[in-house]
Design a protein around this motif. Structure first.
Motif, PDB file in Angstrom:
ATOM      1  N   GLN A 198       0.847  -7.787   4.217  1.00 61.92           N
ATOM      2  CA  GLN A 198       0.693  -6.424   3.730  1.00 61.92           C
ATOM      3  C   GLN A 198       1.873  -5.565   4.182  1.00 61.92           C
ATOM      4  O   GLN A 198       2.386  -5.729   5.294  1.00 61.92           O
ATOM      5  N   ALA A 220     -10.716   1.846   2.543  1.00 63.06           N
ATOM      6  CA  ALA A 220      -9.350   1.453   2.888  1.00 63.06           C
ATOM      7  C   ALA A 220      -9.296   0.581   4.142  1.00 63.06           C
ATOM      8  O   ALA A 220      -8.669  -0.481   4.148  1.00 63.06           O
ATOM      9  N   TRP A 253       0.808  -1.214   0.000  1.00 65.57           N
ATOM     10  CA  TRP A 253       0.000   0.000   0.000  1.00 65.57           C
ATOM     11  C   TRP A 253       0.843   1.266   0.000  1.00 65.57           C
ATOM     12  O   TRP A 253       1.776   1.401   0.808  1.00 65.57           O
ATOM     13  N   THR A 269      -3.812   7.215  -0.841  1.00 68.93           N
ATOM     14  CA  THR A 269      -4.332   5.880  -1.133  1.00 68.93           C
ATOM     15  C   THR A 269      -4.989   5.278   0.106  1.00 68.93           C
ATOM     16  O   THR A 269      -6.164   4.921   0.085  1.00 68.93           O
ATOM     17  N   LEU A 270      -4.219   5.174   1.167  1.00 73.55           N
ATOM     18  CA  LEU A 270      -4.742   4.648   2.427  1.00 73.55           C
ATOM     19  C   LEU A 270      -5.457   5.738   3.222  1.00 73.55           C
ATOM     20  O   LEU A 270      -6.564   5.530   3.734  1.00 73.55           O
TER      21      LEU A 270
END
Length: 237
Positions: free
Chosen positions: A118, A104, A22, A27-28
């Motif tokens: 992750q 998210a 990620w 994005t997150l």
């Protein structure tokens, strides 16, 4: 609906990802407004002007590169001082309110429950990342890479290659990048993930890099573990 602009040249089994990496900013969590505000205030404090176009041109860039652009805009400080000032302001914003991107947290939790490793791969520095990780259940991210921990930042592939290497060390075996998914929102970021060989997925936010050697979705609310399995099955067809 999810779409892709090219045929991924990979021989992947019809199974879920071996890892998901990620990006953080944009994005997150939606920290781009924090960075843009901090940049504008800093330039103004040094008597300069900072346009929306200039701000958006830095989205996803390595912080030293952004700092040099700010110097050119009139900020009479060292690169290190600029990074520290911007990071402190963004960290303060995160502590006040964590601006999660839609879908998210849900995707993080789903992948964790499915046993998918992750990693967080960001150009922000460890001080900001620590604030985020402290708010997540322990073990959500097995590894993290921050801007000061790489020699060459995004769009270079080094950040994602480092993330893959860290996950591989924990797994005890090297990960095949083509069997891993990278989630990004910016041009430098998606170029970094793609050039590292990941199945790169673009979720546009403050900017839209458009079509390229990556998959594009409109929101993480469209993405889940089963969707990722389908992607990898499709590219193996």
């Amino acid at each position: 609906m999810p779409s892709t602009s090219f045929a991924f040249a990979s021989n992947l089994p019809p199974e879920g990802p071996h890892a998901v990496l990620w990006d953080m900013d944009g994005t997150l969590i939606d920290t781009e407004p924090y960075w843009i505000a901090a940049e504008g205030e800093l330039v103004a404090a040094h008597g300069g002007t900072w346009s929306s176009e200039q701000a958006h041109s830095l989205v996803g860039s390595a912080l030293p590169d952004s700092a040099r652009v700010l110097q050119a805009a009139g900020v009479d400080l060292s690169v290190r001082a600029i990074i520290d000032l911007l990071s402190a302001q963004v960290a303060a914003g995160i502590r006040e309110q964590m601006p999660w991107r839609p879908g998210a947290r849900e995707l993080l939790t789903e992948l964790h429950a499915a046993g998918v490793p992750q990693a967080l791969v960001t150009m922000s520095e460890r001080s900001i990342v620590s604030d985020l990780l402290a708010l997540l259940p322990e073990g959500i991210f097995q590894a993290s890479v921050t801007g000061e921990e790489v020699t060459r930042g995004k769009p270079h592939p080094e950040p994602y290659l480092r993330g893959l290497a860290l996950l591989g060390e924990l797994r005890g075996a090297q990960l095949d990048p083509a069997r891993c998914i990278g989630l990004e929102d910016s041009a430098p970021g998606i170029s970094s993930a793609s050039s590292a060989g990941l199945h790169a997925v673009l979720i546009p936010n403050a900017t839209d890099p458009g079509e390229g050697p990556w998959r594009k979705v409109e929101s993480l609310t469209e993405v889940g573990f089963d969707q990722m399995k389908t992607w990898l099955a499709q590219v193996n067809a």
